[in-house]
Each structure stands twice: as structure tokens, then as C-alpha cells.
Design a protein around this motif. Structure first.
Motif, PDB file in Angstrom:
ATOM      1  N   LEU A  10       0.747  -1.225   0.107  1.00  0.00           N
ATOM      2  CA  LEU A  10      -0.015  -0.058   0.112  1.00  0.00           C
ATOM      3  C   LEU A  10       1.075   1.200   0.101  1.00  0.00           C
ATOM      4  N   TYR A  11       0.996   1.772   1.160  1.00  0.00           N
ATOM      5  CA  TYR A  11       1.533   3.097   1.149  1.00  0.00           C
ATOM      6  C   TYR A  11       3.158   3.073   1.725  1.00  0.00           C
ATOM      7  N   GLY A  12       3.787   2.089   1.754  1.00  0.00           N
ATOM      8  CA  GLY A  12       5.001   1.937   2.159  1.00  0.00           C
ATOM      9  C   GLY A  12       5.006   1.746   3.779  1.00  0.00           C
ATOM     10  N   SER A  37      16.768   7.631  -1.079  1.00  0.00           N
ATOM     11  CA  SER A  37      16.902   8.096   0.264  1.00  0.00           C
ATOM     12  C   SER A  37      15.460   8.543   0.829  1.00  0.00           C
ATOM     13  N   ASN A  38      14.378   8.431   0.029  1.00  0.00           N
ATOM     14  CA  ASN A  38      13.005   8.842   0.505  1.00  0.00           C
ATOM     15  C   ASN A  38      12.507   7.593   1.536  1.00  0.00           C
ATOM     16  N   SER A  39      13.199   6.466   1.375  1.00  0.00           N
ATOM     17  CA  SER A  39      12.818   5.290   2.189  1.00  0.00           C
ATOM     18  C   SER A  39      13.808   5.057   3.246  1.00  0.00           C
ATOM     19  N   GLY A  40      13.323   4.166   4.144  1.00  0.00           N
ATOM     20  CA  GLY A  40      14.090   3.925   5.439  1.00  0.00           C
ATOM     21  C   GLY A  40      13.697   2.591   6.108  1.00  0.00           C
ATOM     22  N   ASN A  41      14.866   1.770   6.436  1.00  0.00           N
ATOM     23  CA  ASN A  41      14.962   0.580   6.852  1.00  0.00           C
ATOM     24  C   ASN A  41      15.868   0.625   8.065  1.00  0.00           C
ATOM     25  N   PRO A 122       0.530  20.563  -1.236  1.00  0.00           N
ATOM     26  CA  PRO A 122       1.547  20.276  -1.628  1.00  0.00           C
ATOM     27  C   PRO A 122       1.639  18.537  -1.687  1.00  0.00           C
ATOM     28  N   ILE A 123       2.705  17.939  -2.323  1.00  0.00           N
ATOM     29  CA  ILE A 123       2.404  16.487  -2.426  1.00  0.00           C
ATOM     30  C   ILE A 123       2.906  16.015  -1.078  1.00  0.00           C
ATOM     31  N   GLY A 124       3.608  16.625  -0.211  1.00  0.00           N
ATOM     32  CA  GLY A 124       4.259  16.146   1.040  1.00  0.00           C
ATOM     33  C   GLY A 124       5.426  15.261   0.862  1.00  0.00           C
ATOM     34  N   THR A 125       6.176  15.454  -0.144  1.00  0.00           N
ATOM     35  CA  THR A 125       7.395  14.702  -0.519  1.00  0.00           C
ATOM     36  C   THR A 125       8.374  14.600   0.754  1.00  0.00           C
ATOM     37  N   THR A 126       9.236  14.022   0.720  1.00  0.00           N
ATOM     38  CA  THR A 126      10.239  13.659   1.899  1.00  0.00           C
ATOM     39  C   THR A 126      11.298  14.571   1.516  1.00  0.00           C
ATOM     40  N   ALA A 127      11.344  15.464   0.755  1.00  0.00           N
ATOM     41  CA  ALA A 127      12.359  16.607   0.094  1.00  0.00           C
ATOM     42  C   ALA A 127      13.862  16.023   0.005  1.00  0.00           C
ATOM     43  N   GLN A 128      13.804  14.897  -0.574  1.00  0.00           N
ATOM     44  CA  GLN A 128      15.102  14.285  -0.992  1.00  0.00           C
ATOM     45  C   GLN A 128      15.350  14.604  -2.220  1.00  0.00           C
ATOM     46  N   GLY A 129      14.877  15.374  -3.026  1.00  0.00           N
ATOM     47  CA  GLY A 129      15.307  15.442  -4.618  1.00  0.00           C
ATOM     48  C   GLY A 129      14.634  14.265  -5.454  1.00  0.00           C
ATOM     49  N   ILE A 130      13.688  13.419  -4.942  1.00  0.00           N
ATOM     50  CA  ILE A 130      13.714  12.310  -5.745  1.00  0.00           C
ATOM     51  C   ILE A 130      12.824  12.586  -7.059  1.00  0.00           C
ATOM     52  N   GLY A 131      11.666  13.200  -7.025  1.00  0.00           N
ATOM     53  CA  GLY A 131      11.120  13.694  -8.191  1.00  0.00           C
ATOM     54  C   GLY A 131      12.037  14.355  -9.355  1.00  0.00           C
ATOM     55  N   LYS A 249      -0.419  11.959  -5.724  1.00  0.00           N
ATOM     56  CA  LYS A 249      -0.046  12.145  -4.238  1.00  0.00           C
ATOM     57  C   LYS A 249       1.006  10.585  -4.233  1.00  0.00           C
ATOM     58  N   VAL A 250       1.849  10.792  -5.064  1.00  0.00           N
ATOM     59  CA  VAL A 250       2.724   9.476  -5.313  1.00  0.00           C
ATOM     60  C   VAL A 250       4.015   9.872  -5.266  1.00  0.00           C
ATOM     61  N   THR A 251       5.010   8.757  -5.315  1.00  0.00           N
ATOM     62  CA  THR A 251       6.488   8.949  -5.628  1.00  0.00           C
ATOM     63  C   THR A 251       6.693   9.092  -6.977  1.00  0.00           C
ATOM     64  N   VAL A 284       2.024   8.506   5.326  1.00  0.00           N
ATOM     65  CA  VAL A 284       2.707   9.710   5.722  1.00  0.00           C
ATOM     66  C   VAL A 284       2.782  10.704   4.233  1.00  0.00           C
ATOM     67  N   GLY A 285       2.584  11.951   4.411  1.00  0.00           N
ATOM     68  CA  GLY A 285       2.616  12.882   3.377  1.00  0.00           C
ATOM     69  C   GLY A 285       1.111  12.997   3.161  1.00  0.00           C
ATOM     70  N   SER A 286       0.799  13.725   2.084  1.00  0.00           N
ATOM     71  CA  SER A 286      -0.655  14.290   1.828  1.00  0.00           C
ATOM     72  C   SER A 286      -1.280  13.290   1.114  1.00  0.00           C
ATOM     73  N   GLY A 287      -2.680  13.320   1.125  1.00  0.00           N
ATOM     74  CA  GLY A 287      -3.650  12.545   0.110  1.00  0.00           C
ATOM     75  C   GLY A 287      -4.487  11.804   0.970  1.00  0.00           C
TER      76      GLY A 287
HETATM   77  P1  IMP Z   1       9.003  11.475  -2.565  1.00  0.00           P
HETATM   78  O1  IMP Z   1       9.016  10.167  -2.886  1.00  0.00           O
HETATM   79  O2  IMP Z   1       9.705  12.017  -1.590  1.00  0.00           O
HETATM   80  O3  IMP Z   1       8.765  12.432  -3.804  1.00  0.00           O
HETATM   81  O4  IMP Z   1       7.436  11.605  -1.924  1.00  0.00           O
HETATM   82  C1  IMP Z   1       6.004  11.486  -2.644  1.00  0.00           C
HETATM   83  C2  IMP Z   1       5.403  10.680  -1.651  1.00  0.00           C
HETATM   84  O5  IMP Z   1       5.532   9.531  -1.389  1.00  0.00           O
HETATM   85  C3  IMP Z   1       5.209  11.561  -0.318  1.00  0.00           C
HETATM   86  O6  IMP Z   1       3.562  11.255   0.150  1.00  0.00           O
HETATM   87  C4  IMP Z   1       5.948  10.820   0.649  1.00  0.00           C
HETATM   88  O7  IMP Z   1       5.552  10.902   1.759  1.00  0.00           O
HETATM   89  C5  IMP Z   1       5.622   9.252   0.279  1.00  0.00           C
HETATM   90  N1  IMP Z   1       6.856   8.598   0.445  1.00  0.00           N
HETATM   91  C6  IMP Z   1       8.184   8.552  -0.152  1.00  0.00           C
HETATM   92  N2  IMP Z   1       8.980   7.446   0.151  1.00  0.00           N
HETATM   93  C7  IMP Z   1       8.247   6.919   1.187  1.00  0.00           C
HETATM   94  C8  IMP Z   1       8.389   5.718   1.864  1.00  0.00           C
HETATM   95  O8  IMP Z   1       9.401   5.174   1.927  1.00  0.00           O
HETATM   96  N3  IMP Z   1       7.338   5.463   2.864  1.00  0.00           N
HETATM   97  C9  IMP Z   1       5.946   6.031   2.828  1.00  0.00           C
HETATM   98  N4  IMP Z   1       5.772   7.111   2.223  1.00  0.00           N
HETATM   99  C10 IMP Z   1       6.779   7.429   1.353  1.00  0.00           C
END
Ligand code: IMP
Length: 453
Positions: A10-12, A37-41, A122-131, A249-251, A284-287
């Protein structure tokens, strides 16, 4: 089967790390195939919890760990992660992997700010420059790992050109400049970075990371031919997929098993696809999320009390691993779970944090939506406004206690409500639940015919 994908349903934030780790003992190679680096383990190193953003989870088992071309790599973050292990890593990065530069991060921040100002959304991105980094890969302006570790003079030329171009865009469109959060931390103070400093920093990072240059695509193809066991480790989850998720509201990548082929560079083949789903919903993030409680912005699911949501957030430690933001919490949702299973073709499901649903009384499970006067059991994912208009329809199952779940060693020993829930998931999706996580420890896991290596 030598290949197994572990991806989010679903949403990570489902705990893909625990599942990868559990099947990892017999794995030869772990490969990250998308995200960055938007994700974390969260893993434990020398008794200390650390969060890995880019390095695959197999590093804690001293396995061969690879980053494939579908990832967007922050060179500074990966250097820090290598240093966490004193450089003792068996690690490789594909030369085609795009690298994140400070201007990607600045663009991410500036655009979110602009969206918020003009639309309030806003999308609510993680501000890691992914998009912005994935965009540069598509518009053919990106710098790849091969550039970073290649001819320094050429790298400098490309860096300066891109930096000047992005500065113009930032200045003229967004009234902004190249500044990045201090230490790369979400929400930290933004510090300006000059073109010369950026060039010097990236030339140095290139020198440091050169030993890790590996043709990952070739290595994985050959490993699979030799029958080696490979884990394709995903980031995020299907509802954040750039095409099949809840757009916009996606990555910016494809966190689905099919993404493995184009992100690594593999011919069509069969592999086991484990979909990891948390026992309850978080975002986490908007949507909008139909079954979630929210702080105010999105439609609120009134069937969930604030008290229950708070308890789940606390017990499940539902705070973003990258950003520290509190995650919205909600009831389980069979409609989008089935959608994800249909699109992704998981061969098995792993359910995590079942114990965290304990102690809250009867549990509601969404089995349909009501929208525009009709009932839906299929999720029309293309309709971006659907989740804003719909209302979930619930069935209720008996609640259970945390310890009843944690103490169970077999499916049969689980409390009645938990058994009903897991049976329902299998019946609705047609995918067997073969892995049930009943607590945080490696051994708090029930396997039910898990098909792994
Ligand atoms: P971005 O990937 O930083 O551009 O963020 C886009 C959307 O994906 C935002 O809503 C983020 O919160 C969500 N997102 C990105 N990476 C993760 C993750 O690892 N877990 C949960 N939400 C994520």
C-alpha cells in the motif's frame, strides 16, 4: 525459485526490512531496484538501531548488496552508510543509476513551497530530490553514477552546466536558490551551496565511490542463471506508484514487482513476489485515505476514534523513518489491498505488526466503498477524486490482546479475531498469507507454507 521480490502493498512503511531479513539467511544477493533516500529501513548494528536509506537490508548479514539503475542515489547518504560499517561492505552500484544533486533537493523544496502557496496542496514529499532526479533521467539531463566516477573534467563540465541551468529555473520561476537541509535532515535549516563547493564535493564523492562501480544488471542476470538466490528489495508501496498509485500523491518510480525488470535490466522471468502489508493502514505525506483518521485536511473516518489511532501510532511507532513525521493511521482496507494484489500479482503476502492491532477492542475492516450512490468492491484507481468522495463499508471482527498474538507460535494458536482477519485477506485477494509478523523480533514470526529459497 532463485529470485524473490519484496515490495510494499500500500503506502510503504510496512516493515519490508523484517521480511527481507527473515528470508535473507539463504540469499546470496540483495538488490535495491527503485526509490532512494526517501525510504528508510531500521536495522540493528552492534546493538544500535540505525536507519538505512539506500543500502539494502542484507548488509547486516554481510551479503552482497547492490543498487540497480532504477534507484536514484544520493552519493553523500550512501557514503555515510558505507562508513557505518567501516567500509566493510560487499557492495556495488550500477553505472546507469542516476545521482541526486543539491539542485534536485532545492527544486523539490521550492516546488512543494510553491504548490502549498498557490493550491494549499503540496504532495508532502520527503524533500530528498526524488522527483526532480527522476525527471532529469527522463529529460536526459541527468548525471549517472558512471559520470560521477568517470572522467573528472567531464563531470565538472556537466555539473557546472546543470547547476547554472537549475539555478536559473530556481531563481526565475521559484524565487529560490540552491540550498539544502543541513546534514540532509528533513526540516533542518537550509544552507546555500555554491557551484564551486558542489563541484568540489561531487568530485570527492566520485573518487570515494569509484571502487563500487559494478554492472549490476549483468551481475544479477549471471547470478540468476547460476541459480544464486537474489532478493529484489523494493521501497515504498503500490499506492505510491507513479502510474498505478493515488496520483498525484505518489512518488516518481514503480514500487511493484514488474518494476524489477526495467529497473535492473532483466528479461521476463518468473519469480516469487512477496507483497508486504501492515495489519492496519498508515500514510505519511498528503492525500486522502478512506479509512484513515486525519488531523483535519482530508476526509475523516469517524468510525475510528482519536484514542485508538493515537494508541496504534504510539505502539507501532508510526513516525516516518526519513522525515520523522507522524503517520496517519486507519482501519485495514480490503478494497485497495485487492487492487494492489491484482495489479502486482503477488504470489504470497506477508502481514506485519499484527500484534499492534491488539488491545483496541473490535476491529473494523473495510470490504467495500460507497461512492456516488453505488457500491464498489473494485478500486477505480484512475479516478483521483474517488477516495475523497467515497465512504468505506465495514465488517467487524472480534478484537484480541497484544500478548495473545505475540505468544502464538502457529496460526492455530492465534486468537480467533486474528485468524478470521488473515483468512479474510486470503479469501478476498486469492493470495496466501504465508508470513505473519507477531512482534518486533526476528523469531516473532509465524510461517504458513512460505515459499522462499
Ligand atoms: P517523494 O518520494 O519524496 O517524492 O514523496 C512522494 C510521496 O511518497 C510523499 O507522500 C511521501 O510521503 C511518500 N513516500 C516516499 N517514500 C516513502 C516511504 O518510504 N514510505 C512512505 N511514504 C513514502
Amino acid at each position: 525459485m532463485p529470485g524473490i521480490s519484496v515490495t510494499g502493498v500500500l503506502y510503504g512503511d510496512e516493515g519490508k526490512g523484517k521480511v527481507s531479513d527473515a528470508i535473507g539467511e539463504k540469499a546470496d544477493i540483495f538488490v535495491k531496484f527503485q526509490g532512494g533516500s526517501n525510504s528508510g529501513n531500521t536495522v540493528v548494528v552492534d546493538g544500535k538501531e540505525v536507519i538505512l536509506h539506500v543500502m539494502p537490508a542484507g548488509v547486516v548479514r554481510n551479503k552482497r548488496c547492490l543498487v540497480a539503475s532504477g534507484v536514484v542515489l544520493h552519493p553523500e547518504r550512501i557514503t555515510e552508510e558505507i562508513e557505518l560499517f567501516d567500509g566493510k561492505v560487499n557492495f556495488g552500484i550500477d553505472p546507469r543509476t542516476h545521482i541526486i544533486l543539491p539542485y534536485h533537493i532545492a527544486l523539490d523544496v521550492a516546488r512543494e513551497r510553491e504548490l502549498k502557496k498557490n493550491t494549499g496542496e503540496p504532495i508532502g514529499t520527503t524533500a530528498q530530490g526524488i522527483g526532480p532526479c527522476y525527471e532529469d533521467s527522463k529529460n536526459r539531463l541527468g548525471l549517472r553514477f558512471g559520470d560521477l566516477v568517470g572522467d573528472p573534467a567531464l563531470l565538472e563540465k556537466k555539473l557546472r552546466y546543470n547547476c547554472q541551468l537549475k539555478s536559473k529555473i530556481l531563481n526565475q520561476i521559484y524565487d529560490w536558490s540552491i540550498k539544502v537541509p543541513q546534514g540532509g535532515k528533513f526540516g533542518a535549516e537550509l544552507v546555500e551551496i555554491s557551484e564551486d563547493d558542489m563541484v568540489a564535493q561531487y568530485l570527492e564523492l566520485g573518487r570515494k565511490l569509484k571502487p563500487y562501480l559494478t554492472d549490476v544488471s549483468k551481475e544479477i542476470r549471471e547470478a540468476l542463471k547460476e541459480g544464486k538466490n537474489v532478493i529484489f528489495q523494493g521501497s515504498q508501496g503500490l499506492m505510491l506508484d507513479i502510474t498505478f498509485g493515488n496520483y498525484p500523491k505518489v512518488t516518481s518510480s514503480h514500487p511493484m514487482p514488474a518494476g524489477v525488470f526495467t529497473s535492473i535490466g532483466l528479461p521476463p522471468m518468473k519469480f516469487e513476489a512477496i507483497g508486504v502489508v501492515k495489519a492496519y493502514m498508515t500514510k505519511v505525506g498528503s492525500g486522502p485515505v478512506a479509512t484513515c483518521l486525519d488531523g483535519g485536511k482530508w476526509p475523516v473516518d469517524e468510525s475510528l476514534s482519536e484514542e485508538v489511532a493515537k494508541r496504534i501510532r504510539k505502539e507501532g511507532n508510526e513516525y516516518g523513518a526519513t522525515t520523522g513525521r507522524p503517520r496517519r493511521v486507519g482501519w485495514p482496507d480490503m478494497v485497495i489491498l485487492k487492487y494492489s494484489c491484482d495489479v502486482c500479482g503477488y504470489t504470497q503476502l506477508a502481514i506485519t505488526k499484527l500484534d499492534t492491532l491488539g488491545g483496541i477492542g473490535p476491529i473494523k475492516i473495510a470490504v467495500a466503498y460507497e461512492c456516488d450512490g453505488k457500491e464498489f468492491t473494485d478500486y477505480p484507481a484512475w479516478d483521483a477524486g474517488f477516495l475523497l468522495r467515497c465512504k468505506p463499508k465495514y465488517v467487524e471482527i472480534p478484537g484480541f490482546e497484544v500478548e495473545e498474538v505475540r505468544n502464538a507460535k502457529t496460526f492455530e494458536e492465534l486468537p480467533e479475531g486474528a485468524k478470521q482477519y488473515i483468512t479474510m485477506i486470503g479469501d478476498i485477494t486469492g493470495v496466501p498469507v504465508t508470513f505473519i509478523s507477531t512482534g518486533p523480533d526476528r523469531n516473532q514470526t509465524i510461517l504458513r507454507g512460505l515459499n522462499a529459497f
